[in-house]
Design a protein around this motif. Structure first.
Motif, PDB file in Angstrom:
ATOM      1  N   VAL A  42      85.541  -5.658  73.714  1.00 44.50           N
ATOM      2  CA  VAL A  42      85.420  -4.402  72.981  1.00 44.50           C
ATOM      3  C   VAL A  42      84.247  -4.475  72.003  1.00 44.50           C
ATOM      4  O   VAL A  42      83.568  -3.476  71.751  1.00 44.50           O
ATOM      5  N   LYS A  43      83.986  -5.662  71.472  1.00 44.95           N
ATOM      6  CA  LYS A  43      82.928  -5.839  70.482  1.00 44.95           C
ATOM      7  C   LYS A  43      81.648  -6.426  71.068  1.00 44.95           C
ATOM      8  O   LYS A  43      80.614  -6.463  70.402  1.00 44.95           O
ATOM      9  N   ASP A  44      81.708  -6.863  72.300  1.00 41.39           N
ATOM     10  CA  ASP A  44      80.546  -7.511  72.922  1.00 41.39           C
ATOM     11  C   ASP A  44      79.401  -6.519  73.117  1.00 41.39           C
ATOM     12  O   ASP A  44      79.605  -5.376  73.507  1.00 41.39           O
ATOM     13  N   LYS A  45      78.172  -6.972  72.840  1.00 42.09           N
ATOM     14  CA  LYS A  45      76.991  -6.117  72.951  1.00 42.09           C
ATOM     15  C   LYS A  45      75.969  -6.683  73.936  1.00 42.09           C
ATOM     16  O   LYS A  45      74.800  -6.293  73.921  1.00 42.09           O
ATOM     17  N   THR A  46      76.427  -7.587  74.796  1.00 45.57           N
ATOM     18  CA  THR A  46      75.514  -8.211  75.759  1.00 45.57           C
ATOM     19  C   THR A  46      75.028  -7.235  76.809  1.00 45.57           C
ATOM     20  O   THR A  46      73.831  -7.195  77.131  1.00 45.57           O
ATOM     21  N   CYS A  47      75.931  -6.450  77.343  1.00 46.96           N
ATOM     22  CA  CYS A  47      75.611  -5.559  78.478  1.00 46.96           C
ATOM     23  C   CYS A  47      75.672  -4.098  78.025  1.00 46.96           C
ATOM     24  O   CYS A  47      76.738  -3.484  78.030  1.00 46.96           O
ATOM     25  N   GLN A  48      74.528  -3.541  77.668  1.00 48.93           N
ATOM     26  CA  GLN A  48      74.512  -2.206  77.079  1.00 48.93           C
ATOM     27  C   GLN A  48      74.041  -1.101  78.028  1.00 48.93           C
ATOM     28  O   GLN A  48      74.098   0.076  77.682  1.00 48.93           O
ATOM     29  N   PHE A  49      73.591  -1.474  79.218  1.00 52.17           N
ATOM     30  CA  PHE A  49      73.010  -0.470  80.108  1.00 52.17           C
ATOM     31  C   PHE A  49      73.808  -0.354  81.396  1.00 52.17           C
ATOM     32  O   PHE A  49      73.898  -1.300  82.178  1.00 52.17           O
ATOM     33  N   LYS A  50      74.389   0.821  81.609  1.00 58.58           N
ATOM     34  CA  LYS A  50      75.191   1.060  82.799  1.00 58.58           C
ATOM     35  C   LYS A  50      74.294   1.257  84.018  1.00 58.58           C
ATOM     36  O   LYS A  50      73.359   2.047  83.991  1.00 58.58           O
TER      37      LYS A  50
END
Length: 202
Positions: free
Chosen positions: A97-105
Motif C-alpha cells: 500500500v505504501k510502496d512507490k517502486t512501481c508507479q506506471f501502469k
C-alpha cells in the motif's frame, strides 16, 4: 457455536487488515514468469515513442492450483534501485500500500496462466531513470497474491533506461542565442551613441 463465531470474526478482521493495510511484498511468491522486449542496458528515447512488449505466464514449477485465487494481472513499470537513491517519492516499502517502486501502469488483464502478451507505448510523462517490469496477480478482493518481474531479487539485472523528453527544442536554443546577440549589440550601440553625444556637447 461460540468457537465458530470467533473464527468468523477472526477471518473478518484478517480480511479487513489486508484490505486496509495491504499485504507485504516479501510475503508473495514469485509465481509468474515475466519478460520485456528492451535488452539489458538499452536506452529508450521517449521522444521516439518506443514500444515495450511484455509477456507473462504462470511458472509451471509451482504445484498445480497455486494460481487458483488469481483473477487479474496488473503489469507495471518500476524504478530500479539506482534510480531510487535520495528520492523518497520512489522509495521501496515492503507494505504494498505504501510502496512507490512501481508507479506506471502498463496494463491490467484478466488472469490466464499462459499466452499473455501486451505491447505498450512508452508514455511521455515517464521520467529519465533505470527501470524493470513487474506483474502482480490479484485475487477477487483485488489483493496481490503473487508476482513476477524481469529482473532478479536484488533488481540489478535486465534493467533498461528511459531518456525523457527534455522540453527544450533546437529552435528555442537558436532563438535564445539570437536574442542574446541582439541584446549585446543593442547595448554596444547604446554606449556608442552616448559617447557621441558627449563629444558633441563638448
Amino acid at each position: 457455536m461460540a468457537a465458530r463465531g470467533f473464527l468468523v470474526a477472526a477471518l473478518l478482521l484478517s480480511c479487513l487488515a489486508v484490505t486496509c493495510y495491504g499485504v507485504t511484498f516479501s510475503s508473495l511468491q514469485r509465481t509468474l514468469l515475466v519478460t520485456a522486449s528492451p535488452t539489458p542496458g538499452q536506452v529508450l528515447e521517449a521522444k521516439e515513442e518506443p514500444k515495450i512488449t511484455v509477456t507473462w505466464s504462470l511458472n509451471q514449477t509451482f504445484p498445480a492450483g497455486i494460481d487458483s485465487t488469481y483473477k487479474t494481472v496488473k503489469v507495471k513499470l518500476c524504478y530500479a534501485p539506482i534510480s531510487q537513491v535520495d528520492r523518497a517519492w520512489r522509495k521501496t516499502v515492503d507494505n504494498l500500500v505504501k510502496d512507490k517502486t512501481c508507479q506506471f501502469k502498463v496494463v491490467a488483464k484478466p488472469y490466464s496462466p499462459s499466452n499473455n502478451s501486451f505491447t505498450w507505448t512508452l508514455e511521455r510523462e515517464v521520467p529519465s531513470a533505470t527501470y524493470f517490469v513487474r506483474a502482480y496477480a490479484y485475487n477477487s478482493e483485488d489483493v496481490a497474491a503473487g508476482y513476477g518481474q524481469t529482473t532478479d531479487a536484488q533488481k540489478t539485472t535486465n534493467l533498461f533506461e528511459v531518456q525523457a523528453i527534455s522540453g527544450r527544442h533546437a529552435s528555442l536554443d537558436i532563438a535564445s542565442v539570437c536574442f542574446s546577440a541582439f541584446s549585446v549589440l543593442s547595448l554596444g550601440g547604446f554606449f556608442f551613441m552616448e559617447k557621441q553625444k558627449a563629444r558633441v556637447s563638448k
